[in-house]
Structures are given as structure tokens and as C-alpha cells.
Design an enzyme around this catalytic site. Structure first.
Site, short mmCIF file in Angstrom:
data_model
loop_
_atom_site.label_atom_id
_atom_site.label_comp_id
_atom_site.label_asym_id
_atom_site.label_seq_id
_atom_site.Cartn_x
_atom_site.Cartn_y
_atom_site.Cartn_z
CG ASP A 143 -6.00 -4.08 -3.62
OD1 ASP A 143 -6.84 -3.17 -3.43
OD2 ASP A 143 -4.78 -3.94 -3.40
CG HIS A 153 -5.43 -2.29 -0.08
ND1 HIS A 153 -4.50 -2.29 -1.11
CD2 HIS A 153 -4.96 -1.41 0.84
CE1 HIS A 153 -3.53 -1.43 -0.80
NE2 HIS A 153 -3.78 -0.90 0.37
CB SER A 209 -0.93 -0.04 1.21
OG SER A 209 -1.95 0.90 1.08
#
Lengths: 211, 393
Positions: free
Chosen positions: B332, B365, B166
Site C-alpha cells: 500500500d 491499498h 481507508s
């Protein structure tokens, strides 16, 4: 045989892959398009210390290659070669994949653009068994090198050695070397004047470069 | 009926004893301040960091782990505030892909964070009071530049690997772009070369929730006995949904009710998913600073390696010597595979050494934080291959 065996020099490569591997100079930069389970890359990495990369269409194949420490991405020979800069590699390899591409002409052209040399191997549709299959039995040939029935084959652009040579001429690609693989796995150099080459070779391996 | 506003408890802000955190901290930028992207010089400033394993004699086995938006340096040990296990114990530790017996793992709290590194909660030397909104706006590149000073301070010339998911992945890409000669391998996971419009939009909701909380008080709440807990909790609740996937939410909660057999005809948490989100919001407030949340989300929003390089992402990595392993997850939708693929295309355009794996996982995610065997296998294989080329035993 596992990739570990290949890396340790224990296992034997598929016959056409060994022919290809022998054409590659040690320490060179190699892109293997359609690298499958990564056997050739693992061999070249371990035995020839090449800087090797792979492109493979199946995500399972890619993940397995990467899990074995090979630099492989998910991609498609038809669409993804255009991203690479010219002369990025010493060799761009396409083994047993040409016949499954949508646009073989463009793929071969791209290969000789991004690589100083290209190596292509494919099953010869002019092989006598293939011819006899169609001639006598009237059925689409299923041989060892072409192991699919017509309704499930990924092979959409099959060609003979002569077809391939003609196409190379058409797109301005020079053939530096041609090698045939007989049914026995025996490899031999292709003599352009050889009368029976196109009958006897089950597979062809060609070393190409821009004309 | 209980209070309908389940997150609006009279809580104070996080109690973080900065002076007594485990790990290390170092003062950087004393002689030469760090000039931030916004033009403001910052220095001296503090970077709090944690390490695991030992640096080898050649200093070739250092791995920099970059944490995500709400992460911190406590990768593989109980969190000093919440006592929960480290956020990446799945990946870092003895016998794990980032094996602490083989690698020297470093993780630093990012600039503008709230776990010991200088941020909006720190004392402004000009006023003697916490910065609040007087803290300069930080970018991902500023965070990476601060980490580079830390790596210099540790005497490490070349990191064996920079890895993160991320926002951590954004830092990884920034490292590769800014300091290619100091990075041997880079693993951006569930990341992107630019923050998308949708992601900026979600961040804006979070920030508006914080700023709409009267206790936020223009960012000046440190000396008051109130804290924008509702605003920060709502921000966290919204963000948390974006970290999951529709199928994971359905599988975990469905329409199941919370401690009741029928709906209560009110606005209490009837559904388990509501209760879960409220819990996520409330516990987050106990460990995170609201202003830090504003600053760090902003840094992510500003991240765009493409625009910075004449709208061609490939130009961020000219002739890069870095070995890349790009990883994305099927479920995701915050940093979808298409973003990773765009990155891979850019890396191909410079003939970079790149591996790219899309992993089937339904955790959304946040899959990079979960026990996903294929992620383990990918990382172990990639790191082993890289270590072999780097000559690490």
C-alpha cells in the site's frame, strides 16, 4: 504446545518464563518486550488476568500473537521503548532478549522508567559449561541456553550474572530479587554472597526497579 | 478506428431510486441541528444505513463498519444499483470474521454521500432544488458526529467495535478520538491520522477532472439531461491506480493487448490495462454522484488529527480505554505502513492497548477488500480477544 494449551492451563511454560510469570502480580499491567510467540502473555492473560501488551521484532511472531487475541505490536526494544510514558506499566519484561539488544544499558534504564518493576532474564555467560568450552576446547560455547554458532548468533552483548549486577549499579537500578535457573531447570534464589552462583546458574532472572 | 475517447459516452448520471433502497433510513438533527465543522448548522438530515445480525439484549455486540470514499452501506448484500456483491462480503457474514450470528453490524452511508444520506444531491429545503455546491463542506468529524446521532437513536451506548479501511479507518480514528467512552475496540485498516500531501494531490486531479467537464456546470447538473460522466470517470481512473500496486498491475495486465494481436497505431484502448481502467471509470459513473465525489475527497483532505492536537497525534487519545488493532499492507503506497507506524507510536505514548500488524499482500491499498487470509486471521483473533474481554458470547 500451542497458545491454546497455555491458555487452557494444559501446557507448561519454558522454565525461565514460568519463573517470570510467578513474579507477576495478578491483574497488573504488563509489557512483554520481545514477546516471541506470545506464550508468556497468553499464560499471564489466562492465569493472572493481567492487562498484557507485547512488542516483538519479527512480523511473523506479531501476526501470530494478534491472531491469538494478544495485544502485540511490531517493534524494537532498542528504539521503541522511548515512546512509552513513565510508569505506564506495573511490569516490563525482557526475557532472553537483553543479549541481543544494541544498547542493553539504555534498554534496562527505559524498562525501569516505563514500568514500576522490570523483569529481565538472560543466559549466564559465567555458567561453568560456557567457561569450560572456551577454556578447554578453545571454541565459542554452544550450549542449550546459547544455542547458536558464533557466525549466526543474534547475541551481541552476552554477559555474566556479575556483569549484569555491575551494570545495574552503574545505571542506578535496584535489584529486588534474583533467581537462578540451573541446567536442570531448577530455580533458586540468588544470595548476593553466594560463592558459586555465577558458576552454577545457566540463566538469571532479575526483578528490578528504579533506585 | 473506434472512438479514441472510450469513456465519453452519452450517458446520464446514476439512476438511484433513493426512496426504494433496501435497509433503513432515519431523520436526525430535527430538534437540534448538527453544527458542522465549517460552522453551518445542518438539520434535519437523513442517514441511510443497513444492518446485519441481531443486537443482543445487553446491546454490547454492535459493530459499526465505516465505508471508504466510494463505498456505501451495502456491505454484505448485492448492490441495489449495480447488483454486484457487497463491498465487504469477504469480512462480513455467517462464519466470517465479522460474524453476523455473533455481532450486530451497522453501516451508514456517510454525510455528503449519494446512497440515501443527505448530500449535495439532496433537496435544499431553502430552494426546493438539489443543493449542488450550496451543500456545506463536510469533514470526517461531521460524518462521525452524524453516525453518533444514529447510534444514539438505536439506543446503543457503547459500540463493541468501530472498523473500516481507508477513509473508513479515518472515521474509526475520529470515533476513538471524539467518543472514547463509546468505543470498546477500534480497527483502523490502511489508514492514517492525517491525509498526506501526495494523497491530497491525487484527489485534486480527480476534482479538477470533474470540474473541467463542461457538463459539471458548476455543480448544477441535476436538472439537466447531461452529466459530467467523463470528468468523474477520469477521476475514478486516476484514483483506481492509487488503490493498486505496481506489481499487481504488472501481474494482472503486463503489456498484454486488448482483443488484438498488435497495436493499432491509434488512441483506442490497445492495452488491457487501459481497457480495464476505462471500464472502472464507466461503471463508477453509473453508481456515484460527481458532487459527492468532490465533497467526500475534500473531507479526507481536511483530515488531520495531528494538527488538531497541537501537532502531537498522541494528544488525540489521552488515557484512551479503547483497544486498538492497527493494520497495514506491505504494497500500500497510498496509506503506507509508515503512517500506521506513526499512529502506533502515538498510541504507545499514551500506553494504549494496541495491536499492530503489517500484512504481506501485493494488492496495494485495496488489499483490505480482497481475500487476504492473514487479514482474516488477524481480525478473527483480535475480535475474539476483544469479545472475551467485553463478555460477548
Amino acid at each position: 504446545m500451542t497458545l491454546e494449551d497455555i491458555k487452557n492451563g494444559k501446557g507448561a511454560l519454558r522454565a525461565d518464563l514460568q519463573v517470570i510469570a510467578d513474579l507477576v502480580a495478578p491483574g497488573s499491567r504488563v509489557l512483554d518486550v520481545g514477546c516471541g510467540d506470545g506464550a508468556l502473555l497468553a499464560y499471564l492473560d489466562a492465569q493472572k488476568r493481567v492487562d498484557g501488551r507485547g512488542v516483538e521484532i519479527s512480523q511473523t511472531g506479531v501476526n501470530s500473537c494478534v491472531a491469538h487475541g494478544l495485544s502485540v505490536i511490531q517493534g524494537d526494544a532498542d528504539t521503541d521503548l522511548k515512546d512509552y510514558p513513565s510508569d505506564a506499566f506495573d511490569y516490563v519484561i525482557l526475557s532472553q532478549t537483553l543479549q541481543a539488544t544494541h544498547n542493553p544499558k539504555r534498554v534496562v534504564s527505559e524498562m525501569v522508567r516505563i514500568g514500576r518493576r522490570a523483569i529481565v532474564s538472560f543466559p549466564n555467560f559465567g555458567f561453568w559449561r560456557v567457561r569450560l568450552n572456551l577454556l578447554f576446547w578453545g571454541r565459542m560455547p554452544v550450549t542449550e541456553a546459547l544455542g547458536y554458532t558464533w557466525y549466526e548468533t543474534p547475541n551481541i552483548h552476552l554477559c555474566t550474572l556479575k556483569d549484569f549486577v555491575a551494570m545495574c549499579r552503574e545505571v542506578g537500578v535496584a535489584i529486588e530479587k534474583g533467581i537462578t535457573l540451573a541446567h536442570t531447570g531448577h530455580a533458586g534464589d540468588i544470595h548476593p554472597a553466594g560463592l558459586f552462583t555465577n558458576w552454577l546458574a545457566e540463566q538469571g532472572v532479575y526483578l528490578l526497579k528504579r533506585d | 478506428m473506434t472512438s479514441p475517447s472510450g469513456i465519453s459516452r452519452g450517458r446520464e448520471g446514476p439512476v438511484i431510486d433513493i426512496g426504494n433502497l433496501p435497509g433503513h433510513s432515519v431523520e436526525l438533527g430535527r430538534d437540534t441541528p448538527l453544527v458542522l465543522d465549517c460552522g453551518t448548522p445542518l438539520g434535519p438530515f437523513t442517514v441511510a444505513y443497513q444492518t446485519y445480525g441481531e443486537l443482543n439484549a445487553e446491546k454490547s455486540n454492535a459493530v459499526l463498519v465505516c465505508h471508504a470514499l466510494t463505498g456505501d452501506q451495502f456491505v454484505a448484500e448485492p448492490h441495489p444499483v449495480t447488483s454486484k456483491e457487497g463491498w465487504w462480503e469477504e469480512m462480513v457474514g455467517l462464519g466470517k470474521p465479522l460474524d453476523t450470528e455473533r455481532y450486530f453490524i451497522i453501516c451508514a452511508n456517510v454525510l455528503s454521500g449519494c446512497m440515501g444520506t443527505t448530500g449535495p444531491r439532496s433537496e435544499n429545503p431553502e430552494t426546493g432544488k438539489p443543493y449542488g455546491l450550496d451543500f456545506p463542506v463536510i469533514t470526517i468529524r461531521d460524518m462521525v458526529n452524524a453516525q453518533k446521532l444514529l447510534i444514539d437513536h438505536l439506543g446503543i451506548g457503547k459500540l463493541f467495535c468501530v472498523i473500516g479501511g481507508s477513509m473508513g479507518g479515518m472515521q474509526v480514528l475520529q470515533w476513538a478520538a471524539s467518543y472514547p467512552e463509546h468505543v470498546f475496540s477500534a480497527v483502523p485498516i490502511a489508514a492514517s491520522g492525517r491525509h498526506s500531501a501526495q494523497n491530497i494531490a491525487f484527489h485534486e486531479i480527480g476534482r479538477q477532472a470533474i470540474m473541467a467537464d463542461p457538463n459539471w456546470n458548476g455543480g448544477d447538473y441535476y436538472s439537466r439531461d447531461t452529466y459530467p460522466h467523463s470528468g468523474l470517470a477520469v477521476a475514478r481512473m486516476v484514483a483506481h491506480i492509487t488503490y493498486l500496486s505496481e506489481s499487481a498491475l504488472q501481474r494482472k495486465f503486463g503489456r498484454r493487448l486488448q482483443d488484438r494481436s498488435e497495436v493499432a497505431y491509434g488512441f483506442d484502448a490497445d492495452f488491457r490495462v487501459e481497457s480495464y481502467l476505462r471500464h472502472q471509470g464507466i461503471t463508477f459513473v453509473e453508481r456515484f454522484d460527481a458532487n459527492s465525489y468532490l465533497y467526500i475527497t475534500r473531507a479526507m483532505d481536511y483530515f488531520d488529527l495531528t494538527e488538531e492536537h497541537s501537532n502531537v497525534l498522541a494528544r488525540a487519545f489521552p488515557e484512551t480505554p479503547v483497544r486498538f488493532c492497527v493494520i497495514s499492507f506491505t504494497s500500500d503506497w497510498l496509506f503506507p505502513t509508515s503512517e500506521s507506524r506513526a499512529l502506533v507510536h502515538a498510541l504507545n505514548a499514551v500506553a494504549a492497548n494496541v495491536s499492530f500488524v503489517e500484512i504481506e499482500a501485493d494488492g496495494g491499498h485495496d488489499s483490505f477488500l480482497l481475500d487476504v487470509p492473514e487479514l482474516h486471521a488477524t481480525l478473527t483473533g483480535f475480535l475474539n480477544g476483544a469479545a472475551e474481554h467485553r463478555g460477548i458470547a
